[in-house]
Scaffold this active site. Structure first.
Site: not given
Length: 700
Positions: A81, A133, A199, A283, A328, A623, A666
């Protein structure tokens, strides 16, 4: 396909004069100033983040001759991005995992690279991929925010680390482990490096911090929402939060544990005309307004633009675009300033097209609402109050208060997300990478805190079918608040905009193509197959009289991760992350595209239906953000449906419960989920895999 409305253009006399930077000159177009530097030395291209360049070598007549001048392969194939910058002939580009590369801008020769070594187990902290970004430049240093929350200063000549600070203060934690991450580009104002964070989906309280560009010392911090106890943070925001913001909230347990939200994960703009810093606030956390604030108050400064002083962070004004946010609808999208006629006189204004679907023109000095109108179809509001700009809510939109499940236009991905819009002072049009991705919101009536999981306060957000998802480039007249023309795309989640003095509009698309359009009417002048979806934003610069256009390529972000694989060709060809640079003359070419062998592997035929049903909610909480609503990650991450670990409960637990793949992003979830819950998630994935298997040609 292009839908066109009449458009006029008047050429203005250009009168150059030297500006305040040695590399900068200004061109005046009927009272509108824009730098004519051959560099692209800041994130938005000029001081007003218009994503406009006066370079005009590439025009309507020759854009079809564009060729690939050079390319650089990144060392990760996750989403890209970033917007590169160019200073004194050197390009500085950031990549996924917050890596930085310095390249010779004329040839692509690598000068140095920097890896901040972001721990793989921090990937869960982001809602939307481990992207970055962009970087900032000031006084011979490059500044980058890292995904794990650091701000790093690098020597621009060598890439050597000069200083590094943790931008996340202990007092922001409020007694709970939060999910702070940094993926936005830093901004520079008066020698201060300003950075926000993300976050809110996982639980966070927003703030913006300014650090001394030379030393890394904290200069000021501004919190965007009050803490639940109305206590002082010993920050510059203390007075305004107590006097103005606190009365617009109502304390709840959900607010206490989830932080309230308001993260500033993208747009920050320093405007030299007003000498103000504008902050785009995100948000609420949780999304559920009833749980977050007992359904009371506007919840300042969620969904707002806040103006502060660059040296101190002192509050000056705010304008709230989305009070009572429960959809949001962030205001973190591109904040742009320009000089435009309003009621017969030229005013310095903010132009803003946030997620909520309305285009706003606001006085940049005072925050006064000047005009606004929806630029896409919306059903959450019937319009804006003509005097205050406050949205006129439709009753069904307030779903957390009514208890009714409501299909909203736009959905949580917004009518415009992170890819910047552009504004041309020549055409006086804003170019918006707009989209339609409606969603049905289901409010959760019982609150529970999920560490390492999403904390929305919802039973779920149901995406629309693919036929209802659309994407366009909209050319918008901000003075008349009307669309001039639009360019239809095959779907949403397309890249950001660049417009130039040659009246050329550049954009990369999610279908894997890069385009040059006529900025006057949207005619497609040039198309290039980039071999991977594009969500980043182009930039342009000139060296030795040659104009170059650069774009980062790499499919990722929220849409492919959450919604799975709507672009089937990208799931079969794989994701390729690169930097592509074009010019009118060039002889580079991309390697031939070899398809990945991602043929479905037959999943275990048997699964426990009851366990799968139990596992579905935990999959959605822990997930879904990375592995998709339908257990597909859209070609960005490995497809869980065909994972070999599905056939082995021990192997699956080692990956999910113990973190066997932590180095690859992960993290372990054994600290928050029991072994039985992890097994239930495995059964749910096997169930989904079998449903997909029987729908494939290989599944006979």
């Amino acid at each position: 396909m292009i839908q066109m409305k009449p458009i006029w253009k008047k050429r203005f006399l250009a009168i150059p004069f030297c500006g305040f930077l040695a590399i900068t000159c200004l061109v005046v177009h009927e009272g509108i100033a824009a730098p004519t530097s051959t560099d692209w030395s800041s994130y938005g291209g000029n001081q007003f983040e218009q994503h406009f360049s006066p370079l005009a070598q590439i025009t309507h007549d020759n854009a079809h001759r564009l060729k690939l001048a050079w390319h650089h392969d990144f060392d990760t194939n996750r989403g890209q991005e970033g917007i590169p910058i160019v200073v004194d002939g050197v390009m500085y580009a950031s990549s996924n995992w917050s890596r930085v590369f310095a390249l010779e801008a004329a040839t692509g020769r690598l000068l140095w690279s920097y890896d901040p070594r972001v721990p793989g187990d921090t990937a869960w902290r982001g809602c939307c991929d481990t992207v970055n970004r962009g970087v900032a430049y000031w006084h011979g240093m490059i500044y980058v925010g890292t995904f794990d929350g650091r701000l790093v200063a690098l020597d621009a000549r060598t890439g050597r680390e000069v200083w590094s600070v943790n931008t996340i203060p202990p007092d922001a934690i409020l007694g709970k482990a939060r999910a702070y991450s940094v993926d936005g580009a830093p901004r520079i104002a008066h020698g201060n490096v300003i950075i926000g964070n993300g976050g809110a989906e996982l639980g966070a309280r927003g703030f913006v911090s300014a650090f001394d560009g030379m030393t890394g010392k904290l200069k000021w911090r501004f919190f965007t929402v009050p803490n639940v106890d109305d206590e002082a943070d010993h920050a510059v925001s203390d007075p305004v939060l107590h006097d103005m913001a606190w009365p617009t909230w109502s304390p709840t347990e959900a607010w206490h544990v989830s932080g309230g939200g308001g993260t500033v994960w993208d747009s920050i703009l320093y405007d030299p005309v007003t000498d103000l810093v504008y902050i785009g606030v995100g948000n609420g956390s949780p999304w559920n307004y009833k749980l977050r604030s007992d359904g009371k108050g506007d919840n300042l400064f969620l969904g707002s633009i806040v103006a502060v002083k660059p040296d101190t962070g002192e509050y000056v004004w705010h304008f709230q675009e989305t009070p009572r946010d429960q959809w949001d609808y962030t205001s973190t999208q591109t904040i742009t300033t320009a000089d435009l006629p309003v009621d017969g006189q030229v005013r310095h204004v903010i132009l803003h097209a946030p997620k909520n679907g309305f285009f706003y023109m606001i006085d940049a000095r005072t925050g006064q609402f000047l005009s606004g109108r929806n630029y896409v179809f919306v059903n959450w509001a019937t319009g804006l109050d003509p005097h205050t700009g406050r949205p006129l809510f439709t009753p069904d939109a307030l779903y957390t208060l009514t208890g009714r499940n409501t299909k909203m236009y736009p959905g949580a991905l917004g009518a415009h997300n992170f890819p910047p819009m552009a504004y041309s002072p020549l055409t006086r049009l804003a170019y918006i990478p707009a989209q339609q991705v409606p969603e049905t919101y289901h409010a959760d009536k019982v609150w529970s805190w999920n560490h390492k999981g999403w904390n929305l306060g919802l039973d779920g957000v149901q995406p629309a079918d693919m036929a209802d998802m659309k994407g366009w480039t909209i050319a918008w007249d901000p003075v008349r608040q009307q669309e001039r023309f639009r360019i239809d795309h095959i779907g949403p989640w397309n890249g950001g905009m660049l417009v130039t003095g040659g009246d050329i509009l550049f954009q990369g698309l999610s279908d894997g193509t890069f385009h040059a359009y006529d900025a006057l009417n949207g005619q497609d002048l040039f198309s290039f197959p980039a071999q991977s979806g594009i969500i980043a934003t182009p930039m342009t610069y000139s060296i030795d009289g040659i104009q170059y256009v650069a774009i980062e390529v790499g499919w990722g972000g929220t849409y492919p991760l959450y919604f799975g694989g709507p672009y089937k060709h990208l799931t079969t060809t794989g994701n390729r992350s690169r930097l592509l640079v074009f010019a009118l003359e060039g002889n580079d070419r991309l390697p031939d595209q070899a398809p990945h062998d991602w043929s479905p592997v037959r999943p275990p035929a048997r699964f426990d239906t009851a366990a799968a049903q139990r596992g579905a909610p935990d999959y959605a909480t822990y997930c879904i953000g990375c592995h998709g609503h339908d257990v597909m990650s859209g070609g960005v991450l490995p497809d869980l449906r065909w994972s070999g670990a599905l056939s082995d409960d021990t192997g699956f637990y080692n990956v999910v419960g113990r973190g066997a793949l932590t180095a690859f992003g992960m993290d372990e979830f054994g600290s928050v989920l029991s072994r039985q819950k992890i097994e239930d998630i495995r059964q749910f994935i096997i169930q989904q895999a079998n449903r997909s298997w029987h729908g494939t040609t290989n599944g006979n």
